[in-house]
Design a protein around this motif. Structure first.
Motif, PDB file in Angstrom:
ATOM      1  N   ASN A  26       1.020  -0.740   0.097  1.00  0.00           N
ATOM      2  CA  ASN A  26       0.000  -0.136   0.584  1.00  0.00           C
ATOM      3  C   ASN A  26       0.873   1.499  -0.233  1.00  0.00           C
ATOM      4  OD1 ASN A  26      -2.021  -1.004   0.125  1.00  0.00           O
ATOM      5  ND2 ASN A  26      -2.088  -1.205   2.454  1.00  0.00           N
ATOM      6  N   THR A  27       2.081   1.110   0.467  1.00  0.00           N
ATOM      7  CA  THR A  27       2.758   2.439   0.627  1.00  0.00           C
ATOM      8  C   THR A  27       3.207   2.613  -0.684  1.00  0.00           C
ATOM      9  OG1 THR A  27       3.548   2.096   2.906  1.00  0.00           O
ATOM     10  CG2 THR A  27       4.839   3.675   1.612  1.00  0.00           C
ATOM     11  N   ALA A  28       3.752   1.081  -1.638  1.00  0.00           N
ATOM     12  CA  ALA A  28       4.544   1.464  -2.881  1.00  0.00           C
ATOM     13  C   ALA A  28       3.797   2.197  -3.654  1.00  0.00           C
ATOM     14  CB  ALA A  28       4.957   0.161  -2.973  1.00  0.00           C
ATOM     15  N   ALA A  29       2.122   1.557  -3.469  1.00  0.00           N
ATOM     16  CA  ALA A  29       0.986   2.804  -4.032  1.00  0.00           C
ATOM     17  C   ALA A  29       0.874   3.763  -3.499  1.00  0.00           C
ATOM     18  CB  ALA A  29      -0.541   1.896  -4.122  1.00  0.00           C
ATOM     19  N   LEU A  30       1.030   4.561  -2.627  1.00  0.00           N
ATOM     20  CA  LEU A  30       1.064   5.696  -2.466  1.00  0.00           C
ATOM     21  C   LEU A  30       1.659   6.602  -2.951  1.00  0.00           C
ATOM     22  CD1 LEU A  30      -0.180   5.236   1.688  1.00  0.00           C
ATOM     23  CD2 LEU A  30      -1.949   6.193  -0.629  1.00  0.00           C
ATOM     24  N   LEU A  31       3.386   5.874  -2.800  1.00  0.00           N
ATOM     25  CA  LEU A  31       3.891   7.170  -3.556  1.00  0.00           C
ATOM     26  C   LEU A  31       4.530   7.015  -4.958  1.00  0.00           C
ATOM     27  CD1 LEU A  31       6.963   5.567  -0.646  1.00  0.00           C
ATOM     28  CD2 LEU A  31       5.987   7.125  -0.662  1.00  0.00           C
ATOM     29  N   LEU A  32       3.765   5.624  -5.921  1.00  0.00           N
ATOM     30  CA  LEU A  32       3.485   5.834  -7.291  1.00  0.00           C
ATOM     31  C   LEU A  32       2.775   6.493  -7.678  1.00  0.00           C
ATOM     32  CD1 LEU A  32       3.996   1.735  -7.638  1.00  0.00           C
ATOM     33  CD2 LEU A  32       5.521   3.350  -8.144  1.00  0.00           C
ATOM     34  N   ALA A  33       1.958   6.316  -7.001  1.00  0.00           N
ATOM     35  CA  ALA A  33       0.702   7.450  -7.453  1.00  0.00           C
ATOM     36  C   ALA A  33       0.759   8.944  -7.706  1.00  0.00           C
ATOM     37  CB  ALA A  33      -0.702   7.220  -6.661  1.00  0.00           C
ATOM     38  N   LEU A  48       6.141   1.779 -16.194  1.00  0.00           N
ATOM     39  CA  LEU A  48       4.945   0.997 -16.887  1.00  0.00           C
ATOM     40  C   LEU A  48       4.302   0.100 -15.979  1.00  0.00           C
ATOM     41  CD1 LEU A  48       5.141   0.518 -20.094  1.00  0.00           C
ATOM     42  CD2 LEU A  48       3.550   2.079 -19.208  1.00  0.00           C
ATOM     43  N   MET A  49       5.842  -0.501 -15.120  1.00  0.00           N
ATOM     44  CA  MET A  49       6.146  -1.592 -13.994  1.00  0.00           C
ATOM     45  C   MET A  49       4.817  -0.903 -13.018  1.00  0.00           C
ATOM     46  SD  MET A  49       6.481  -4.394 -13.467  1.00  0.00           S
ATOM     47  CE  MET A  49       5.232  -4.737 -12.538  1.00  0.00           C
ATOM     48  N   ALA A  50       5.369   0.814 -12.809  1.00  0.00           N
ATOM     49  CA  ALA A  50       5.024   1.179 -11.894  1.00  0.00           C
ATOM     50  C   ALA A  50       3.503   1.446 -11.769  1.00  0.00           C
ATOM     51  CB  ALA A  50       5.619   2.332 -11.495  1.00  0.00           C
ATOM     52  N   GLY A  51       3.065   1.715 -12.737  1.00  0.00           N
ATOM     53  CA  GLY A  51       1.812   2.014 -13.206  1.00  0.00           C
ATOM     54  C   GLY A  51       0.636   0.318 -12.487  1.00  0.00           C
ATOM     55  N   ARG A  52       1.259  -0.587 -13.193  1.00  0.00           N
ATOM     56  CA  ARG A  52       1.215  -1.814 -12.837  1.00  0.00           C
ATOM     57  C   ARG A  52       0.890  -1.907 -11.885  1.00  0.00           C
ATOM     58  NH1 ARG A  52       3.403  -7.609 -12.944  1.00  0.00           N
ATOM     59  NH2 ARG A  52       1.432  -9.652 -13.915  1.00  0.00           N
ATOM     60  N   LEU A  53       1.873  -1.730 -10.889  1.00  0.00           N
ATOM     61  CA  LEU A  53       2.494  -1.818  -9.384  1.00  0.00           C
ATOM     62  C   LEU A  53       0.769  -0.944  -8.839  1.00  0.00           C
ATOM     63  CD1 LEU A  53       3.003  -3.776  -7.110  1.00  0.00           C
ATOM     64  CD2 LEU A  53       4.771  -1.494  -7.063  1.00  0.00           C
ATOM     65  N   LEU A  54       0.613  -0.097  -9.573  1.00  0.00           N
ATOM     66  CA  LEU A  54      -0.058   1.224  -8.403  1.00  0.00           C
ATOM     67  C   LEU A  54      -1.589   0.334  -8.916  1.00  0.00           C
ATOM     68  CD1 LEU A  54      -1.407   3.527  -7.573  1.00  0.00           C
ATOM     69  CD2 LEU A  54      -1.362   4.330  -9.461  1.00  0.00           C
ATOM     70  N   GLU A  80      -5.332  -5.920 -15.295  1.00  0.00           N
ATOM     71  CA  GLU A  80      -5.028  -6.086 -16.221  1.00  0.00           C
ATOM     72  C   GLU A  80      -5.646  -5.436 -17.341  1.00  0.00           C
ATOM     73  OE1 GLU A  80      -2.059  -7.895 -16.154  1.00  0.00           O
ATOM     74  OE2 GLU A  80      -2.285  -7.863 -13.983  1.00  0.00           O
ATOM     75  N   ALA A  81      -6.561  -5.536 -17.907  1.00  0.00           N
ATOM     76  CA  ALA A  81      -7.521  -4.587 -18.784  1.00  0.00           C
ATOM     77  C   ALA A  81      -6.977  -3.111 -19.095  1.00  0.00           C
ATOM     78  CB  ALA A  81      -8.231  -5.095 -19.500  1.00  0.00           C
ATOM     79  N   LEU A  82      -7.168  -2.561 -18.193  1.00  0.00           N
ATOM     80  CA  LEU A  82      -6.771  -1.569 -17.714  1.00  0.00           C
ATOM     81  C   LEU A  82      -5.126  -0.852 -17.789  1.00  0.00           C
ATOM     82  CD1 LEU A  82      -7.572   1.895 -17.016  1.00  0.00           C
ATOM     83  CD2 LEU A  82      -7.090   1.222 -14.624  1.00  0.00           C
ATOM     84  N   PHE A  83      -4.469  -1.912 -17.348  1.00  0.00           N
ATOM     85  CA  PHE A  83      -3.058  -1.450 -17.632  1.00  0.00           C
ATOM     86  C   PHE A  83      -2.329  -1.975 -18.539  1.00  0.00           C
ATOM     87  CE2 PHE A  83       0.694  -3.540 -18.122  1.00  0.00           C
ATOM     88  CZ  PHE A  83       2.152  -2.991 -17.543  1.00  0.00           C
ATOM     89  N   ALA A  93      -0.922   1.159 -21.220  1.00  0.00           N
ATOM     90  CA  ALA A  93       0.999   0.877 -21.848  1.00  0.00           C
ATOM     91  C   ALA A  93       0.511   0.874 -23.408  1.00  0.00           C
ATOM     92  CB  ALA A  93       1.232  -0.380 -21.751  1.00  0.00           C
ATOM     93  N   ILE A  94      -0.614   0.588 -24.234  1.00  0.00           N
ATOM     94  CA  ILE A  94       0.042   0.765 -25.276  1.00  0.00           C
ATOM     95  C   ILE A  94      -0.472   1.887 -25.741  1.00  0.00           C
ATOM     96  CG2 ILE A  94      -2.410   0.327 -27.704  1.00  0.00           C
ATOM     97  CD1 ILE A  94      -2.146  -2.287 -26.170  1.00  0.00           C
ATOM     98  N   LEU A  95      -1.464   3.119 -24.986  1.00  0.00           N
ATOM     99  CA  LEU A  95      -1.251   4.097 -25.721  1.00  0.00           C
ATOM    100  C   LEU A  95       0.382   5.532 -25.243  1.00  0.00           C
ATOM    101  CD1 LEU A  95      -4.836   5.341 -23.475  1.00  0.00           C
ATOM    102  CD2 LEU A  95      -3.903   5.781 -25.894  1.00  0.00           C
ATOM    103  N   ALA A  96       1.037   4.754 -24.277  1.00  0.00           N
ATOM    104  CA  ALA A  96       1.664   5.073 -23.850  1.00  0.00           C
ATOM    105  C   ALA A  96       2.874   4.964 -24.726  1.00  0.00           C
ATOM    106  CB  ALA A  96       2.367   4.963 -22.218  1.00  0.00           C
ATOM    107  N   ILE A  97       3.296   3.379 -24.999  1.00  0.00           N
ATOM    108  CA  ILE A  97       4.454   3.241 -26.247  1.00  0.00           C
ATOM    109  C   ILE A  97       4.212   2.119 -27.125  1.00  0.00           C
ATOM    110  CG2 ILE A  97       5.653   2.731 -24.295  1.00  0.00           C
ATOM    111  CD1 ILE A  97       4.831  -0.512 -24.674  1.00  0.00           C
ATOM    112  N   GLY A  98       2.709   2.420 -27.604  1.00  0.00           N
ATOM    113  CA  GLY A  98       1.664   1.775 -29.303  1.00  0.00           C
ATOM    114  C   GLY A  98       2.306   0.579 -28.982  1.00  0.00           C
TER     115      GLY A  98
END
Length: 322
Positions: free
Chosen positions: A158-165, A250-256, A267-270, A274-279
Motif C-alpha cells: 500500500n505504501t508503494a502504491a501511494l508513493l507511485l501514485a 509502466l511497471m510502476a503503473g501496473r503495481l499501482l 489487467e485490461a486497464l494496464f 501501456a498501449i497508449l504510452a508506448i504503442g
C-alpha cells in the motif's frame, strides 16, 4: 510472542558477563509433546484447493498465452524467473530470522505464494500457518508472526502504491479515462485510510517487537522494488525497442493498478494504458499474455516440485493406523 522479565532459575543464575538469548527465541520452544492432527488436515485441504485452482486456470485457457510469439532473448526467461522467486526468497529470509526455519520452508513458502495467487488472498498464509503448526519443535505460536508478516507485506504494498501514485498520476493522468481516474483517487484515499488505521491500531494489532516489524517492512519494500525492476528488465529484453526507463514507469503503473480496490478489469486497464504510452499494441498484448501464461506454468512446476513430497507424506500418514 515475547517473554518479558521472569525466567527459569537457570536463567536467573546466568552471569552478568554472559550475553542473554534474544527474547523472541522463546517462541522456538515446543509447548506440546505431540502435534495436533488439525494442522495436517488443514494443510491437506489447502493443497487440494491449490490443485483445484490450478485446474480451474488450465480449463479456463490459462496457458493459451504460451502459443503467442515467444521472446527470443534468454535474458527474458532468466529475469522472469528471478522476479518470480523474489517473493518466496524474501519470505524465507524473514522467517529464517524469526524462526530459524530449515531449508524445507522455502518449498512451503512457494506453495504459500501459489495459493495466494490462485485462491483467496490469505489462503496461502493459512496454509503456511498450518505448515508451521505441524512443526511444534520449531515454533510454538506461529499465528502472530504469520499474521504480522502478512500485514507488513500488505502495508509495504500500500505504501508503494501511494508513493507511485504521487509520482505517476501527475505525469500520466491525461492518458486515463476521467471515470477511471476518479475511481483510482477514491481507491487511493481508501488505501491511505487503511494504512493510517493499521498504524493507529498497531499496539493491539501486531505481536512482534517494533524492531522486527520495521525490518520486515523494509525487506517487503525491497522485495517489491526488486521484483518489479526484474520484470521490467525482462520485458525490455522481449521488446528492446522500448527503453528500460519506460518499462520501469509502466511497471510502476501496473503495481499501482494491482494494489487499488474498486478498479474492474485491472489487467485490461494496464494493457490499455501501456498501449497508449508506448504503442506496439499487438506485440505488447502478446507479451502480457505470454507473461501471464508463464506465471501459471511456473505455479504448476513449483507445485509439482515442492508439493509432491509433502502430499505423499500425508497420504502415507493417513494410511498408517492410529
Amino acid at each position: 510472542m515475547m517473554v518479558v522479565g521472569g525466567g527459569s532459575p537457570e536463567q536467573a543464575g546466568t552471569g552478568a558477563g554472559e550475553r542473554r538469548e534474544p527474547a523472541r527465541l522463546h517462541a522456538l520452544e515446543p509447548i506440546r509433546r505431540h502435534a495436533p492432527r488439525w494442522p495436517r488436515v488443514l494443510a491437506t485441504v489447502m493443497t487440494g484447493a491449490m490443485l483445484a485452482g490450478i485446474a480451474h486456470e488450465l480449463f479456463d485457457d490459462g496457458l493459451a498465452g504460451l502459443t503467442r510469439t515467444l521472446p527470443r532473448a534468454p535474458g527474458f526467461y532468466l529475469l522472469f524467473l528471478l522476479s518470480y522467486f523474489t517473493l518466496p526468497a524474501v519470505d524465507f529470509l524473514i522467517f529464517r530470522r524469526l524462526w530459524r526455519v530449515p531449508a524445507a520452508a522455502f518449498g512451503a513458502l512457494n506453495r504459500k505464494r501459489v495459493a495466494n495467487d490462485l485462491l483467496i488472498g490469505v489462503t496461502g498464509d493459512l496454509y503456511f500457518y498450518a505448515w508451521a503448526r505441524q512443526r511444534l519443535n520449531m515454533v510454538a505460536a506461529p499465528f502472530g508472526a504469520v499474521k504480522d508478516v502478512t500485514l507488513m507485506s500488505g502495508m509495504a504494498g500500500n505504501t508503494a502504491a501511494l508513493l507511485l501514485a504521487a509520482v505517476a498520476l501527475p505525469l500520466g493522468h491525461q492518458l486515463i479515462d476521467p471515470d477511471v481516474l476518479r475511481a483510482m483517487l477514491w481507491s487511493l484515499a481508501l488505501t491511505g485510510a487503511v494504512v493510517g488505521l493499521v498504524l493507529f491500531l498497531s499496539p493491539i494489532v501486531f505481536s512482534l517487537p517494533a524492531r522486527d516489524l520495521w525490518w520486515i517492512y523494509r525487506w517487503s519494500l525491497a522485495r517489491i522494488a526488486v521484483g518489479s525492476l526484474l520484470l521490467a528488465l525482462a520485458w525490455h529484453f522481449a521488446l528492446p525497442d522500448v527503453s528500460v526507463l519506460m518499462w520501469v514507469f509502466l511497471m510502476a503503473g501496473r503495481l499501482l493498478v494491482s494494489r487499488l480496490p474498486f478498479l474492474p478489469n485491472k489487467e485490461a486497464l494496464f494493457a490499455n494504458f501501456a498501449i497508449l504510452a508506448i504503442g506496439h499494441d499487438r506485440a505488447l498484448s502478446e507479451l502480457m499474455a505470454f507473461t501471464a501464461a508463464s506465471t501459471l506454468l511456473a505455479h504448476i512446476v513449483v507445485t509439482g516440485v515442492f508439493g509432491a513430497g509433502p502430499v505423499w507424506q500425508r497420504i502415507e500418514a493417513w494410511r498408517k493406523p492410529g
